[in-house]
Design a protein around this motif. Sequence first.
Motif, PDB file in Angstrom:
ATOM      1  N   TRP A  97       6.011  -7.171  -5.820  1.00  0.00           N
ATOM      2  CA  TRP A  97       6.822  -6.247  -5.024  1.00  0.00           C
ATOM      3  C   TRP A  97       7.558  -5.224  -5.885  1.00  0.00           C
ATOM      4  N   LEU A  98       7.824  -5.581  -7.132  1.00  0.00           N
ATOM      5  CA  LEU A  98       8.609  -4.727  -8.022  1.00  0.00           C
ATOM      6  C   LEU A  98       7.723  -4.015  -9.043  1.00  0.00           C
ATOM      7  N   LYS A  99       7.863  -2.704  -9.133  1.00  0.00           N
ATOM      8  CA  LYS A  99       7.113  -1.956 -10.137  1.00  0.00           C
ATOM      9  C   LYS A  99       7.774  -2.081 -11.498  1.00  0.00           C
ATOM     10  N   ARG A 134      15.106  -3.038  -4.091  1.00  0.00           N
ATOM     11  CA  ARG A 134      13.734  -2.990  -3.577  1.00  0.00           C
ATOM     12  C   ARG A 134      13.664  -3.482  -2.144  1.00  0.00           C
ATOM     13  N   ALA A 184       2.961  -3.789  -9.279  1.00  0.00           N
ATOM     14  CA  ALA A 184       3.312  -4.031  -7.881  1.00  0.00           C
ATOM     15  C   ALA A 184       2.134  -3.676  -6.978  1.00  0.00           C
ATOM     16  N   LEU A 219      14.949  -8.721  -5.844  1.00  0.00           N
ATOM     17  CA  LEU A 219      14.631  -7.636  -4.918  1.00  0.00           C
ATOM     18  C   LEU A 219      15.899  -6.915  -4.462  1.00  0.00           C
ATOM     19  N   ASN A 271      17.550  -4.917  -7.574  1.00  0.00           N
ATOM     20  CA  ASN A 271      16.747  -3.739  -7.923  1.00  0.00           C
ATOM     21  C   ASN A 271      16.610  -2.765  -6.757  1.00  0.00           C
ATOM     22  N   ASP A 292       4.606  -0.489  -2.470  1.00  0.00           N
ATOM     23  CA  ASP A 292       5.975   0.013  -2.570  1.00  0.00           C
ATOM     24  C   ASP A 292       6.541   0.305  -1.187  1.00  0.00           C
TER      25      ASP A 292
END
Length: 437
Positions: free
Chosen positions: A274-276, A329, A299, A324, A327, A302
């Motif tokens: 899920w996180l770049k 996100r 990820a 998440l 960040n 996005d």
Amino acid sequence: MAITKRGLILSATAVVLTAVTVTGAGIHLSQSQASFRQSPKELVDEVWQIIDKSYVDGTFNQVDWKAVRNDYLNRTYTSDEEAYKAIREMLKKLDDPYTRFMNPEEFRNMQIDTSGELTGVGIQLTQDEKTKKLVVISPIEDTPAFQAGILAKDIITKIDGKSTEGMDTTQAVNLIRGPINSQVTLTILRENKEIDFKLKRAKIEIHPVRSSVNKSPMGDIGYIRLNQFSANAASEMRDAIKSLEQKKVTGYILDLRSNPGGLLYGSIEIARMWLKEGTIVSTVDRLGETDRQTANQRAITDKPLVVLVDGGSASASEILSGALQDNKRAVLVGTKTFGKGLVQSVRGVGNGSGMAVTIAKYFTPNGTDINHAGIEPDVKVELTDAQKQELRSDRTKIATLADPQYAKALDVLSKEIAAKQGNNNKAETKAKQKSKK
């Protein structure tokens, strides 16, 4: 035995009462370990040495650990059972329910792969660090405990009429597990009222991930339910996200409610989906050495994300939701999480026994120590007892508008999707204007 990241436990579950404990896959007892011990006293010393070298608290809970060694090695042990009793007595001085010794039978049970078929009633529990009471973290979905209505935060006061006062989780496991189709009665304390639950033990198959495409005013959204961070959770999560991406969903709701945790590395792998970029979690041992895990530019999506959490969301769930949230996100919806920020490693000792040792604390990207405190959601939505019971009695309502927490998550997600689409439209307009110039 060397413990890799995949063998680290990050769970509020001291035990999983399906006759096994959640641990890393592939834990085994080497032949050299099996033949090492020649006397019960050597086993006592081996356990002492492991704690001395790796326990997270260098003060050993303000205990003179060297004096403890002298005390226990000056004793005479005539059987393995005497050594086991002494070891458990010794470990109790640490006042840490997550650091525990397992005899060979208990350790074999722990080694069962969490992705396989389990036997038991399907509840996950821990021993409260302050009250020492046996507390339910959550029932596993589609199990006897879940269907009977046992809830997170329930306190087990009796097992088949036997008081749990002074009982640790290992003793509780031995009383609760048993042959398939046999019965066990758990007496639960809930809001100052005791309730008896008669449960029939069963085979329990755990699939950690379920997903679906749900309709919303903003188009199709992807709903993913993650039950626990077992050995195959990351692979199933990856497949679910990729499948939903192919179906062109506009956003996601990730449901971590009543997810008690599991494997540390599983939470890191899933966070990276899920996180770049950004920090996921930091673990700190007693020497202050920090191991920081970060996103790796891989990820899968996005698209806007909302995460559902509650008091049963613990440890690995808190790492994922904390990463998440910190960040920015995802938006967290629900109630405060459980609050367990300790990491255990599991290893074989002596003649087939084993032990779990707390080796580190973990912190969210913003440096938050959630142990005991938990993670506060961005949007708080409490469920009444009546609402909880309604969702339990009719599970088809979960992740529908009849589920108040889901309904709020959907509302929040719709706004996130609209905001992102608005930003995209603005960017496109600016790009067109620039190209005309």
